[in-house]
Design an enzyme around this catalytic site. Structure first.
Site, PDB file in Angstrom:
ATOM      1  N   LEU A 198       6.677   4.411 -10.548  1.00 60.51           N
ATOM      2  CA  LEU A 198       6.406   3.839 -11.870  1.00 60.51           C
ATOM      3  C   LEU A 198       5.784   2.445 -11.742  1.00 60.51           C
ATOM      4  O   LEU A 198       5.853   1.810 -10.683  1.00 60.51           O
ATOM      5  CB  LEU A 198       7.712   3.783 -12.669  1.00 60.51           C
ATOM      6  CG  LEU A 198       8.419   5.132 -12.845  1.00 60.51           C
ATOM      7  CD1 LEU A 198       9.732   4.958 -13.595  1.00 60.51           C
ATOM      8  CD2 LEU A 198       7.531   6.126 -13.572  1.00 60.51           C
ATOM      9  N   PRO A 199       5.208   1.942 -12.847  1.00 61.75           N
ATOM     10  CA  PRO A 199       4.480   0.664 -12.751  1.00 61.75           C
ATOM     11  C   PRO A 199       5.348  -0.540 -12.364  1.00 61.75           C
ATOM     12  O   PRO A 199       4.939  -1.333 -11.536  1.00 61.75           O
ATOM     13  CB  PRO A 199       3.895   0.478 -14.158  1.00 61.75           C
ATOM     14  CG  PRO A 199       3.850   1.844 -14.756  1.00 61.75           C
ATOM     15  CD  PRO A 199       4.992   2.596 -14.152  1.00 61.75           C
ATOM     16  N   LYS A 221       0.352  -8.769  -9.045  1.00 63.63           N
ATOM     17  CA  LYS A 221       1.722  -8.334  -9.375  1.00 63.63           C
ATOM     18  C   LYS A 221       2.641  -8.522  -8.162  1.00 63.63           C
ATOM     19  O   LYS A 221       3.733  -9.096  -8.267  1.00 63.63           O
ATOM     20  CB  LYS A 221       1.698  -6.853  -9.792  1.00 63.63           C
ATOM     21  CG  LYS A 221       3.089  -6.241  -9.953  1.00 63.63           C
ATOM     22  CD  LYS A 221       3.059  -4.715  -9.958  1.00 63.63           C
ATOM     23  CE  LYS A 221       4.454  -4.163  -9.710  1.00 63.63           C
ATOM     24  NZ  LYS A 221       4.484  -2.724  -9.479  1.00 63.63           N
ATOM     25  N   THR A 249       6.825  -0.288  -6.715  1.00 65.68           N
ATOM     26  CA  THR A 249       6.981  -1.653  -6.199  1.00 65.68           C
ATOM     27  C   THR A 249       7.616  -2.482  -7.312  1.00 65.68           C
ATOM     28  O   THR A 249       6.989  -2.719  -8.350  1.00 65.68           O
ATOM     29  CB  THR A 249       5.612  -2.265  -5.822  1.00 65.68           C
ATOM     30  OG1 THR A 249       4.991  -1.432  -4.849  1.00 65.68           O
ATOM     31  CG2 THR A 249       5.778  -3.662  -5.249  1.00 65.68           C
ATOM     32  N   LYS A 292       8.235  -5.056   1.539  1.00 70.52           N
ATOM     33  CA  LYS A 292       6.942  -4.802   0.871  1.00 70.52           C
ATOM     34  C   LYS A 292       6.283  -6.120   0.413  1.00 70.52           C
ATOM     35  O   LYS A 292       5.092  -6.335   0.632  1.00 70.52           O
ATOM     36  CB  LYS A 292       7.176  -3.865  -0.323  1.00 70.52           C
ATOM     37  CG  LYS A 292       6.048  -3.732  -1.308  1.00 70.52           C
ATOM     38  CD  LYS A 292       4.936  -2.838  -0.826  1.00 70.52           C
ATOM     39  CE  LYS A 292       3.796  -2.833  -1.838  1.00 70.52           C
ATOM     40  NZ  LYS A 292       2.623  -2.130  -1.363  1.00 70.52           N
TER      41      LYS A 292
HETATM   42  P1  NAD Z   1      -0.353   4.060 -12.338  1.00 68.70           P
HETATM   43  O1  NAD Z   1      -0.350   3.147 -13.513  1.00 68.70           O
HETATM   44  O2  NAD Z   1      -1.602   4.767 -11.945  1.00 68.70           O
HETATM   45  O3  NAD Z   1       0.786   5.194 -12.541  1.00 68.70           O
HETATM   46  C1  NAD Z   1       2.036   4.971 -13.106  1.00 68.70           C
HETATM   47  C2  NAD Z   1       2.379   6.213 -13.911  1.00 68.70           C
HETATM   48  O4  NAD Z   1       3.736   6.112 -14.382  1.00 68.70           O
HETATM   49  C3  NAD Z   1       1.500   6.391 -15.163  1.00 68.70           C
HETATM   50  O5  NAD Z   1       0.876   7.651 -15.113  1.00 68.70           O
HETATM   51  C4  NAD Z   1       2.509   6.273 -16.326  1.00 68.70           C
HETATM   52  O6  NAD Z   1       2.175   7.088 -17.408  1.00 68.70           O
HETATM   53  C5  NAD Z   1       3.770   6.740 -15.651  1.00 68.70           C
HETATM   54  N1  NAD Z   1       5.003   6.357 -16.332  1.00 68.70           N
HETATM   55  C6  NAD Z   1       5.368   5.163 -16.862  1.00 68.70           C
HETATM   56  N2  NAD Z   1       6.615   5.238 -17.383  1.00 68.70           N
HETATM   57  C7  NAD Z   1       7.054   6.508 -17.156  1.00 68.70           C
HETATM   58  C8  NAD Z   1       8.262   7.219 -17.426  1.00 68.70           C
HETATM   59  N3  NAD Z   1       9.292   6.641 -18.058  1.00 68.70           N
HETATM   60  N4  NAD Z   1       8.354   8.496 -17.046  1.00 68.70           N
HETATM   61  C9  NAD Z   1       7.335   9.099 -16.404  1.00 68.70           C
HETATM   62  N5  NAD Z   1       6.163   8.502 -16.114  1.00 68.70           N
HETATM   63  C10 NAD Z   1       6.040   7.221 -16.490  1.00 68.70           C
HETATM   64  O7  NAD Z   1       0.220   3.202 -11.104  1.00 68.70           O
HETATM   65  P2  NAD Z   1       0.053   3.494  -9.541  1.00 68.70           P
HETATM   66  O8  NAD Z   1      -1.194   2.853  -9.040  1.00 68.70           O
HETATM   67  O9  NAD Z   1       0.301   4.944  -9.295  1.00 68.70           O
HETATM   68  O10 NAD Z   1       1.275   2.626  -8.971  1.00 68.70           O
HETATM   69  C11 NAD Z   1       2.617   3.066  -9.081  1.00 68.70           C
HETATM   70  C12 NAD Z   1       3.490   2.091  -8.302  1.00 68.70           C
HETATM   71  O11 NAD Z   1       3.045   2.059  -6.945  1.00 68.70           O
HETATM   72  C13 NAD Z   1       3.420   0.646  -8.823  1.00 68.70           C
HETATM   73  O12 NAD Z   1       4.699   0.101  -8.753  1.00 68.70           O
HETATM   74  C14 NAD Z   1       2.451  -0.026  -7.847  1.00 68.70           C
HETATM   75  O13 NAD Z   1       2.692  -1.410  -7.718  1.00 68.70           O
HETATM   76  C15 NAD Z   1       2.767   0.722  -6.559  1.00 68.70           C
HETATM   77  N6  NAD Z   1       1.675   0.767  -5.564  1.00 68.70           N
HETATM   78  C16 NAD Z   1       0.406   1.057  -5.956  1.00 68.70           C
HETATM   79  C17 NAD Z   1      -0.609   1.111  -5.002  1.00 68.70           C
HETATM   80  C18 NAD Z   1      -2.033   1.432  -5.397  1.00 68.70           C
HETATM   81  O14 NAD Z   1      -2.925   1.274  -4.558  1.00 68.70           O
HETATM   82  N7  NAD Z   1      -2.286   1.908  -6.611  1.00 68.70           N
HETATM   83  C19 NAD Z   1      -0.315   0.856  -3.656  1.00 68.70           C
HETATM   84  C20 NAD Z   1       0.992   0.602  -3.281  1.00 68.70           C
HETATM   85  C21 NAD Z   1       1.990   0.555  -4.263  1.00 68.70           C
END
Ligand code: NAD
Length: 295
Positions: free
Chosen positions: A65-66, A246, A96, A171
């Site tokens: 999740l975000p 973030k 994260t 992390k």
């Molecule tokens: P994203 O915004 O693409 O995806 C998050 C998803 O969570 C969205 O589809 C949203 O609709 C869903 N969501 C929110 N609340 C929800 C709930 N209650 N139930 C179900 N779904 C829900 O984000 P992302 O890029 O996939 O990143 C996710 C996590 O991974 C974050 O914490 C980010 O910091 C971490 N991260 C991302 C990357 C990257 O390169 N994108 C790399 C490492 C870590």
């Protein structure tokens, strides 16, 4: 067969859940965006209308999740999953988030004998798709050992950093260092260019010298030096400035909590904040190079 409930099918969670399906696991998926759910259902996932139906009879819950507030809400918020999970369920949160939230959610779940590990990742969307993520986990050794076979389906390097929250600390340490290296590499490359050097030649020299580091050798921030890096593709793809900012905010919160001295982390967070405010939030984080190169 183990039954997995997967919440959060975004850029990272979507391909992670897809890899679990490919490996033959039964995965029940949920996201607030119906399109994201449809894509996974097309790959063989099952779904349901509400989170409580998603977790019915599941052995493991994975969330991606975000931010911390979404994780808290999902598990221990009003009508949270805590009310519906069986005793002994393993929760793996790969989002994260701040380690304090991970610890408080874990402690509340533990009251109902639900086990929790924090398992944030490194490796970005490419790593999530290829199943080569690094997982940095925090939690009891027995929960770690239970989670490991699943994490190995989605990742290549699986680390146990310590108790709950330790994965999140690892992390933010890693990403703070990464951002500092990116800023330093950008600064050095532009100094060379300003003094008449070819950035490709300078990169080759430094990568075989003591300045060698990942941002220089693998993810070069100067356009044209590496055809495959985001810099050579107008800083598209890769890891967004918004996400790096973030993580740097989480690193600074962590430093305040432990009264640690992090002058370069603080400076780098501010440089990324300026960069974001100049309209670069959606560009890859190596675009910080432009702060040095634009005259
Ligand atoms: P994203 O915004 O693409 O995806 C998050 C998803 O969570 C969205 O589809 C949203 O609709 C869903 N969501 C929110 N609340 C929800 C709930 N209650 N139930 C179900 N779904 C829900 O984000 P992302 O890029 O996939 O990143 C996710 C996590 O991974 C974050 O914490 C980010 O910091 C971490 N991260 C991302 C990357 C990257 O390169 N994108 C790399 C490492 C870590």
């Amino acid at each position: 067969m183990m039954k997995i409930a997967f919440f959060g099918l975004g850029n990272m969670g979507g391909p992670m859940a897809a890899n679990l399906l490919k490996a033959g696991f039964e995965v029940n998926v949920f996201d607030l965006f119906p399109k994201a759910v449809e894509q996974l259902v097309a790959l063989g996932a099952t779904t349901a209308d509400t989170p409580k139906d998603i977790v019915q009879d599941c052995d493991v819950v994975i969330s991606m999740l975000p931010a911390g507030k979404h994780v808290r809400e999902l598990y221990i918020g009003e009508d949270g999953l805590i009310n519906y999970l069986n005793v002994g369920t393993l929760v793996i949160d790969s989002s994260t988030i701040d380690s304090a939230t991970a610890q408080s959610v874990a402690a509340i779940l533990a009251n109902k004998q639900i086990n929790f590990i924090d398992a944030p990742v490194s490796g970005g969307v490419a790593g999530a798709t290829a199943g080569t993520l690094s997982f940095m986990t925090g939690g009891s050794l027995s929960s770690f050992n239970q989670a490991k076979p699943l994490l190995e389906v989605m990742g290549k390097n699986i680390f146990h950093a310590g108790e709950v929250g330790a994965g999140q600390v690892a992390k933010v340490c890693n990403n703070m260092l990464l951002s500092i290296l990116m800023v330093g590499t950008s600064e050095a490359l532009q100094l060379g260019v300003d003094n008449g050097l070819d950035p490709t030649v300078l990169s080759e020299i430094m990568s075989k010298s003591s300045g060698s580091n990942w941002t220089l050798d693998v993810y070069n921030p100067c356009p044209g030096v590496m055809p495959t890096s985001p810099a050579s593709n107008e800083y598209q793809g890769g890891f967004m400035t918004d996400l790096m900012l973030k993580d740097l905010g989480l690193a600074m919160d962590t430093a305040v909590g432990s009264q640690s001295t992090t002058p370069l982390g603080a400076l780098t967070r501010n440089l990324y904040s300026i960069h974001q405010k100049s309209g670069n939030g959606k560009k890859d984080f190596s675009s910080i190079f432009e702060q040095f190169s634009s005259k």
